[in-house]
Structures are given as structure tokens and as C-alpha cells.
Design a protein around this motif. Structure first.
Motif, PDB file in Angstrom:
ATOM      1  N   PHE A   1      27.223  53.429  -0.247  1.00 35.31           N
ATOM      2  CA  PHE A   1      26.041  53.159  -1.065  1.00 35.31           C
ATOM      3  C   PHE A   1      25.768  51.659  -1.209  1.00 35.31           C
ATOM      4  CE2 PHE A   1      27.717  57.247  -2.587  1.00 35.31           C
ATOM      5  CZ  PHE A   1      26.632  58.045  -2.272  1.00 35.31           C
ATOM      6  N   ILE A   2      26.660  50.846  -0.682  1.00 32.11           N
ATOM      7  CA  ILE A   2      26.551  49.388  -0.813  1.00 32.11           C
ATOM      8  C   ILE A   2      26.219  48.807   0.558  1.00 32.11           C
ATOM      9  CG2 ILE A   2      27.839  47.304  -1.388  1.00 32.11           C
ATOM     10  CD1 ILE A   2      29.526  49.208  -3.264  1.00 32.11           C
ATOM     11  N   ASP A   3      25.159  48.035   0.611  1.00 29.88           N
ATOM     12  CA  ASP A   3      24.730  47.465   1.891  1.00 29.88           C
ATOM     13  C   ASP A   3      25.475  46.185   2.246  1.00 29.88           C
ATOM     14  OD1 ASP A   3      22.501  49.318   2.574  1.00 29.88           O
ATOM     15  OD2 ASP A   3      21.776  48.613   0.628  1.00 29.88           O
ATOM     16  N   GLU A   4      25.860  45.442   1.240  1.00 29.71           N
ATOM     17  CA  GLU A   4      26.574  44.180   1.477  1.00 29.71           C
ATOM     18  C   GLU A   4      27.539  43.955   0.326  1.00 29.71           C
ATOM     19  OE1 GLU A   4      25.553  39.440   1.953  1.00 29.71           O
ATOM     20  OE2 GLU A   4      23.958  40.893   2.240  1.00 29.71           O
ATOM     21  N   ALA A   5      28.723  43.462   0.646  1.00 33.65           N
ATOM     22  CA  ALA A   5      29.720  43.164  -0.374  1.00 33.65           C
ATOM     23  C   ALA A   5      30.243  41.750  -0.154  1.00 33.65           C
ATOM     24  CB  ALA A   5      30.872  44.164  -0.317  1.00 33.65           C
ATOM     25  N   GLU A   6      30.406  41.039  -1.254  1.00 30.78           N
ATOM     26  CA  GLU A   6      30.902  39.663  -1.186  1.00 30.78           C
ATOM     27  C   GLU A   6      31.929  39.457  -2.288  1.00 30.78           C
ATOM     28  OE1 GLU A   6      29.220  35.143  -1.850  1.00 30.78           O
ATOM     29  OE2 GLU A   6      27.842  36.689  -1.194  1.00 30.78           O
TER      30      GLU A   6
ATOM     31  N   PRO B   1      16.295  55.298  -1.501  1.00 26.82           N
ATOM     32  CA  PRO B   1      17.283  55.087  -0.436  1.00 26.82           C
ATOM     33  C   PRO B   1      17.086  53.813   0.383  1.00 26.82           C
ATOM     34  CG  PRO B   1      16.388  57.313  -0.348  1.00 26.82           C
ATOM     35  CD  PRO B   1      15.565  56.543  -1.340  1.00 26.82           C
ATOM     36  N   SER B   2      15.880  53.264   0.373  1.00 26.29           N
ATOM     37  CA  SER B   2      15.621  52.090   1.204  1.00 26.29           C
ATOM     38  C   SER B   2      15.952  50.768   0.517  1.00 26.29           C
ATOM     39  CB  SER B   2      14.161  52.076   1.654  1.00 26.29           C
ATOM     40  OG  SER B   2      13.312  51.927   0.535  1.00 26.29           O
ATOM     41  N   ILE B   3      16.208  50.788  -0.784  1.00 27.16           N
ATOM     42  CA  ILE B   3      16.505  49.533  -1.483  1.00 27.16           C
ATOM     43  C   ILE B   3      17.881  49.015  -1.064  1.00 27.16           C
ATOM     44  CG2 ILE B   3      17.570  50.505  -3.571  1.00 27.16           C
ATOM     45  CD1 ILE B   3      15.786  48.428  -5.110  1.00 27.16           C
TER      46      ILE B   3
END
Length: 75
Positions: free
Chosen positions: A55-60, A33-35
Motif C-alpha cells: 500500500f506504500i509507493d515509496e518509503a524513506e 487507488p491512484s494516489i
């Protein structure tokens, strides 16, 4: 995204690729979970609802000029 360990997923061309990337992100987060997960995507990102975006931390968004060569998608 910082220079820590993480995963970059790419999904472009077909909406199904985006859903596969979202499922992979969910599986990765299940086991770690921390990745951090970054998704590089095309315009199809609008089809992901808030559940999958969780579930996605950053999207570009990838620029169109980087997707095509000779009129065809060129991964």
C-alpha cells in the motif's frame, strides 16, 4: 516522488505507529487507488510484511539525528 498529489505519512518511535500508518495507507488506497503514498519511517519498517508494504509507493528512513533532541524522541 513526483510533484503530483499524494500523501506523506510519518511513523517513528513505536512499532505501533508504523502499523497505524500502514492501516491508514490501506484505507486511503481503498478510496483512491491512484494516489501516491510515501512513508517516512525509522528502523521499525522491517516489521512490515509485503502485504502492508504493497500500500506504500515509496518509503524513506528518517535519520537518527532528526529524531532525537536531548535524548528524547522529538516529533
Amino acid at each position: 516522488m513526483s510533484k503530483s498529489k499524494g500523501v506523506i505519512l510519518m511513523a517513528f518511535g513505536k512499532r505501533e505507529y508504523l502499523f497505524m500508518a500502514a492501516h491508514l495507507a490501506m484505507s486511503i488506497k481503498h478510496f483512491n487507488p491512484s494516489i501516491k503514498i510515501k512513508l517516512v519511517h525509522d528502523w521499525n519498517y522491517k516489521y512490515l510484511n509485503d502485504f502492508w508494504r504493497g500500500f506504500i509507493d515509496e518509503a524513506e528512513e528518517i535519520q537518527e539525528k532528526h529524531l532525537y533532541r536531548g535524548g528524547w524522541i522529538d516529533p
